[in-house]
Design a protein around this motif. Structure first.
Motif, PDB file in Angstrom:
ATOM      1  N   ALA A   1       0.832  -1.207   0.000  1.00 50.99           N
ATOM      2  CA  ALA A   1       0.000   0.000   0.000  1.00 50.99           C
ATOM      3  C   ALA A   1       0.866   1.255   0.000  1.00 50.99           C
ATOM      4  O   ALA A   1       0.556   2.231  -0.695  1.00 50.99           O
ATOM      5  N   ALA A   2       1.960   1.255   0.755  1.00 57.94           N
ATOM      6  CA  ALA A   2       2.873   2.403   0.775  1.00 57.94           C
ATOM      7  C   ALA A   2       3.541   2.585  -0.582  1.00 57.94           C
ATOM      8  O   ALA A   2       3.682   3.715  -1.074  1.00 57.94           O
ATOM      9  N   ILE A   3       3.924   1.492  -1.207  1.00 55.80           N
ATOM     10  CA  ILE A   3       4.528   1.560  -2.541  1.00 55.80           C
ATOM     11  C   ILE A   3       3.516   2.078  -3.555  1.00 55.80           C
ATOM     12  O   ILE A   3       3.850   2.900  -4.414  1.00 55.80           O
ATOM     13  N   ASP A   4       2.283   1.632  -3.455  1.00 53.59           N
ATOM     14  CA  ASP A   4       1.234   2.124  -4.354  1.00 53.59           C
ATOM     15  C   ASP A   4       1.057   3.634  -4.216  1.00 53.59           C
ATOM     16  O   ASP A   4       0.883   4.352  -5.204  1.00 53.59           O
ATOM     17  N   GLU A   5       1.102   4.134  -2.985  1.00 53.86           N
ATOM     18  CA  GLU A   5       0.999   5.579  -2.756  1.00 53.86           C
ATOM     19  C   GLU A   5       2.193   6.309  -3.361  1.00 53.86           C
ATOM     20  O   GLU A   5       2.035   7.375  -3.964  1.00 53.86           O
ATOM     21  N   ALA A   6       3.385   5.735  -3.218  1.00 56.95           N
ATOM     22  CA  ALA A   6       4.574   6.352  -3.797  1.00 56.95           C
ATOM     23  C   ALA A   6       4.459   6.421  -5.317  1.00 56.95           C
ATOM     24  O   ALA A   6       4.798   7.441  -5.932  1.00 56.95           O
ATOM     25  N   ARG A   7       3.978   5.367  -5.921  1.00 58.43           N
ATOM     26  CA  ARG A   7       3.802   5.358  -7.378  1.00 58.43           C
ATOM     27  C   ARG A   7       2.775   6.399  -7.818  1.00 58.43           C
ATOM     28  O   ARG A   7       2.940   7.039  -8.858  1.00 58.43           O
ATOM     29  N   LEU A   8       1.743   6.578  -7.032  1.00 56.82           N
ATOM     30  CA  LEU A   8       0.739   7.598  -7.343  1.00 56.82           C
ATOM     31  C   LEU A   8       1.383   8.984  -7.334  1.00 56.82           C
ATOM     32  O   LEU A   8       1.160   9.797  -8.231  1.00 56.82           O
ATOM     33  N   GLY A   9       2.206   9.236  -6.325  1.00 58.87           N
ATOM     34  CA  GLY A   9       2.908  10.518  -6.261  1.00 58.87           C
ATOM     35  C   GLY A   9       3.816  10.738  -7.461  1.00 58.87           C
ATOM     36  O   GLY A   9       3.884  11.834  -8.011  1.00 58.87           O
ATOM     37  N   ARG A  10       4.509   9.686  -7.886  1.00 56.08           N
ATOM     38  CA  ARG A  10       5.381   9.798  -9.061  1.00 56.08           C
ATOM     39  C   ARG A  10       4.562  10.090 -10.319  1.00 56.08           C
ATOM     40  O   ARG A  10       4.934  10.924 -11.133  1.00 56.08           O
ATOM     41  N   ARG A  11       3.416   9.414 -10.464  1.00 53.19           N
ATOM     42  CA  ARG A  11       2.555   9.666 -11.632  1.00 53.19           C
ATOM     43  C   ARG A  11       2.062  11.106 -11.662  1.00 53.19           C
ATOM     44  O   ARG A  11       1.808  11.667 -12.721  1.00 53.19           O
ATOM     45  N   GLU A  12       1.909  11.712 -10.493  1.00 53.88           N
ATOM     46  CA  GLU A  12       1.469  13.109 -10.407  1.00 53.88           C
ATOM     47  C   GLU A  12       2.604  14.093 -10.649  1.00 53.88           C
ATOM     48  O   GLU A  12       2.405  15.292 -10.606  1.00 53.88           O
ATOM     49  N   GLY A  13       3.823  13.568 -10.860  1.00 53.78           N
ATOM     50  CA  GLY A  13       4.973  14.424 -11.107  1.00 53.78           C
ATOM     51  C   GLY A  13       5.764  14.775  -9.872  1.00 53.78           C
ATOM     52  O   GLY A  13       6.635  15.642  -9.917  1.00 53.78           O
ATOM     53  N   GLY A  14       5.491  14.108  -8.779  1.00 53.23           N
ATOM     54  CA  GLY A  14       6.170  14.408  -7.519  1.00 53.23           C
ATOM     55  C   GLY A  14       7.233  13.395  -7.151  1.00 53.23           C
ATOM     56  O   GLY A  14       7.640  12.569  -7.960  1.00 53.23           O
ATOM     57  N   ILE A  15       7.658  13.481  -5.920  1.00 51.91           N
ATOM     58  CA  ILE A  15       8.678  12.591  -5.373  1.00 51.91           C
ATOM     59  C   ILE A  15       7.990  11.297  -4.927  1.00 51.91           C
ATOM     60  O   ILE A  15       6.982  11.346  -4.223  1.00 51.91           O
ATOM     61  N   PRO A  16       8.509  10.139  -5.320  1.00 52.06           N
ATOM     62  CA  PRO A  16       7.829   8.873  -5.014  1.00 52.06           C
ATOM     63  C   PRO A  16       8.053   8.385  -3.580  1.00 52.06           C
ATOM     64  O   PRO A  16       8.849   7.495  -3.312  1.00 52.06           O
ATOM     65  N   ILE A  17       7.328   8.996  -2.656  1.00 50.24           N
ATOM     66  CA  ILE A  17       7.367   8.573  -1.251  1.00 50.24           C
ATOM     67  C   ILE A  17       5.930   8.406  -0.778  1.00 50.24           C
ATOM     68  O   ILE A  17       5.130   9.318  -0.880  1.00 50.24           O
ATOM     69  N   GLY A  18       5.622   7.216  -0.273  1.00 52.88           N
ATOM     70  CA  GLY A  18       4.284   6.949   0.232  1.00 52.88           C
ATOM     71  C   GLY A  18       4.342   6.476   1.668  1.00 52.88           C
ATOM     72  O   GLY A  18       5.382   6.057   2.158  1.00 52.88           O
ATOM     73  N   SER A  19       3.219   6.551   2.351  1.00 54.61           N
ATOM     74  CA  SER A  19       3.164   6.093   3.738  1.00 54.61           C
ATOM     75  C   SER A  19       1.780   5.538   4.054  1.00 54.61           C
ATOM     76  O   SER A  19       0.794   5.887   3.410  1.00 54.61           O
ATOM     77  N   VAL A  20       1.757   4.653   5.027  1.00 53.39           N
ATOM     78  CA  VAL A  20       0.487   4.138   5.536  1.00 53.39           C
ATOM     79  C   VAL A  20       0.562   4.113   7.059  1.00 53.39           C
ATOM     80  O   VAL A  20       1.630   3.958   7.640  1.00 53.39           O
ATOM     81  N   LEU A  21      -0.578   4.272   7.686  1.00 54.41           N
ATOM     82  CA  LEU A  21      -0.698   4.170   9.133  1.00 54.41           C
ATOM     83  C   LEU A  21      -1.581   2.967   9.415  1.00 54.41           C
ATOM     84  O   LEU A  21      -2.710   2.890   8.910  1.00 54.41           O
TER      85      LEU A  21
END
Length: 54
Positions: free
Chosen positions: A7-27
């Motif tokens: 799930a954290a990796i999926d969030e990071a990939r979403l950020g990269r697709r948006e043109g940002g830095i690929p860092i994701g997190s989950v709680l």
């Protein structure tokens, strides 16, 4: 890989697709994802929009 890391990796990939830095997190609490997010510093030009803050 467990579901939480995925799930954290999926969030990071979403950020990269948006043109940002690929860092994701989950709680996770009691084995359940209660929040997730990704960095939006680049997308929103805001230095405090880290994944753990969204």
């Amino acid at each position: 890989m467990d579901q939480f890391m995925q799930a954290a990796i999926d969030e990071a990939r979403l950020g990269r697709r948006e043109g940002g830095i690929p860092i994701g997190s989950v709680l996770v609490r009691n084995g359940e994802i209660v929040a997730k997010g990704h960095n939006k510093r680049v997308q929103e030009l805001n230095p405090i929009k880290h994944g753990e803050m969204s």
